[in-house]
Write a protein that holds these residues in place. Sequence first.
Motif, PDB file in Angstrom:
ATOM      1  N   THR A  12      -2.524 -11.891   7.436  1.00 39.85           N
ATOM      2  CA  THR A  12      -1.073 -12.029   7.384  1.00 39.85           C
ATOM      3  C   THR A  12      -0.516 -10.920   6.327  1.00 39.85           C
ATOM      4  O   THR A  12       0.551 -10.500   6.653  1.00 39.85           O
ATOM      5  N   ASP A  13      -0.978 -10.678   5.233  1.00 34.99           N
ATOM      6  CA  ASP A  13      -0.602 -10.021   4.372  1.00 34.99           C
ATOM      7  C   ASP A  13      -1.653  -8.844   3.768  1.00 34.99           C
ATOM      8  O   ASP A  13      -2.793  -9.233   3.821  1.00 34.99           O
ATOM      9  N   THR A  14      -1.068  -7.898   3.084  1.00 35.93           N
ATOM     10  CA  THR A  14      -1.889  -7.030   2.324  1.00 35.93           C
ATOM     11  C   THR A  14      -1.576  -6.816   1.013  1.00 35.93           C
ATOM     12  O   THR A  14      -0.030  -6.801   0.583  1.00 35.93           O
ATOM     13  N   VAL A  15      -2.297  -6.989   0.345  1.00 35.74           N
ATOM     14  CA  VAL A  15      -2.236  -6.761  -1.223  1.00 35.74           C
ATOM     15  C   VAL A  15      -2.851  -5.629  -1.757  1.00 35.74           C
ATOM     16  O   VAL A  15      -4.112  -5.254  -1.400  1.00 35.74           O
ATOM     17  N   THR A  16      -2.279  -4.687  -2.369  1.00 31.75           N
ATOM     18  CA  THR A  16      -3.137  -3.638  -2.997  1.00 31.75           C
ATOM     19  C   THR A  16      -3.222  -3.835  -4.435  1.00 31.75           C
ATOM     20  O   THR A  16      -2.435  -3.985  -5.234  1.00 31.75           O
ATOM     21  N   ILE A  17      -4.436  -3.522  -4.953  1.00 28.81           N
ATOM     22  CA  ILE A  17      -4.856  -3.981  -6.230  1.00 28.81           C
ATOM     23  C   ILE A  17      -6.001  -2.894  -6.765  1.00 28.81           C
ATOM     24  O   ILE A  17      -6.736  -1.888  -6.125  1.00 28.81           O
ATOM     25  N   GLY A  83      -5.618  -5.155 -11.541  1.00 29.10           N
ATOM     26  CA  GLY A  83      -4.193  -5.998 -11.156  1.00 29.10           C
ATOM     27  C   GLY A  83      -3.778  -5.346  -9.936  1.00 29.10           C
ATOM     28  O   GLY A  83      -3.933  -4.423  -9.468  1.00 29.10           O
ATOM     29  N   ILE A  84      -2.667  -6.278  -9.441  1.00 31.91           N
ATOM     30  CA  ILE A  84      -1.855  -5.844  -8.174  1.00 31.91           C
ATOM     31  C   ILE A  84      -0.820  -5.042  -8.429  1.00 31.91           C
ATOM     32  O   ILE A  84      -0.055  -5.168  -9.500  1.00 31.91           O
ATOM     33  N   ILE A  85      -0.742  -4.021  -7.449  1.00 32.12           N
ATOM     34  CA  ILE A  85       0.489  -3.053  -7.639  1.00 32.12           C
ATOM     35  C   ILE A  85       1.501  -3.171  -6.610  1.00 32.12           C
ATOM     36  O   ILE A  85       2.541  -2.780  -6.673  1.00 32.12           O
ATOM     37  N   CYS A  86       1.173  -3.708  -5.433  1.00 34.01           N
ATOM     38  CA  CYS A  86       2.061  -4.402  -4.577  1.00 34.01           C
ATOM     39  C   CYS A  86       1.333  -5.207  -3.580  1.00 34.01           C
ATOM     40  O   CYS A  86       0.156  -5.706  -3.499  1.00 34.01           O
ATOM     41  N   SER A  87       2.311  -5.879  -2.784  1.00 38.26           N
ATOM     42  CA  SER A  87       2.030  -6.989  -1.608  1.00 38.26           C
ATOM     43  C   SER A  87       2.949  -6.758  -0.633  1.00 38.26           C
ATOM     44  O   SER A  87       4.072  -6.631  -1.017  1.00 38.26           O
ATOM     45  N   THR A  88       2.716  -7.250   0.664  1.00 36.86           N
ATOM     46  CA  THR A  88       3.405  -7.435   1.592  1.00 36.86           C
ATOM     47  C   THR A  88       4.044  -8.908   1.521  1.00 36.86           C
ATOM     48  O   THR A  88       4.912  -9.357   2.536  1.00 36.86           O
TER      49      THR A  88
END
Length: 94
Positions: A12-17, A83-88
């Motif tokens: 459902t979502d994308t997380v950029t790490i 760390g996370i740099i962005c997420s939908t």
Amino acid sequence: MEIKIFEICNGTDTVTIVAGSEAQARDYFDENVPQNGDIESVVEIPESEWDTRKIEIFADNNTENKPFYVTFKEESFGMTSPGIICSTDLDFLN
């Protein structure tokens, strides 16, 4: 830490790490992202794309504000730990 950037999708979502390895990115995801399903895919973003891939950012995470943009490279600059740099998932970011 030599950094790499991974997009992790749970359906459902994308997380950029940012992490040192795929295993480290998966561990960080499992420990820090509320689960809405199992990890479906992990894609490493080639460093050659870091200057062209952009993150849309809203001041105060308010989507009614005009967005500004930074590149993956700019957002990950100086990171020395995962760390996370962005997420939908906008709810996760609030």
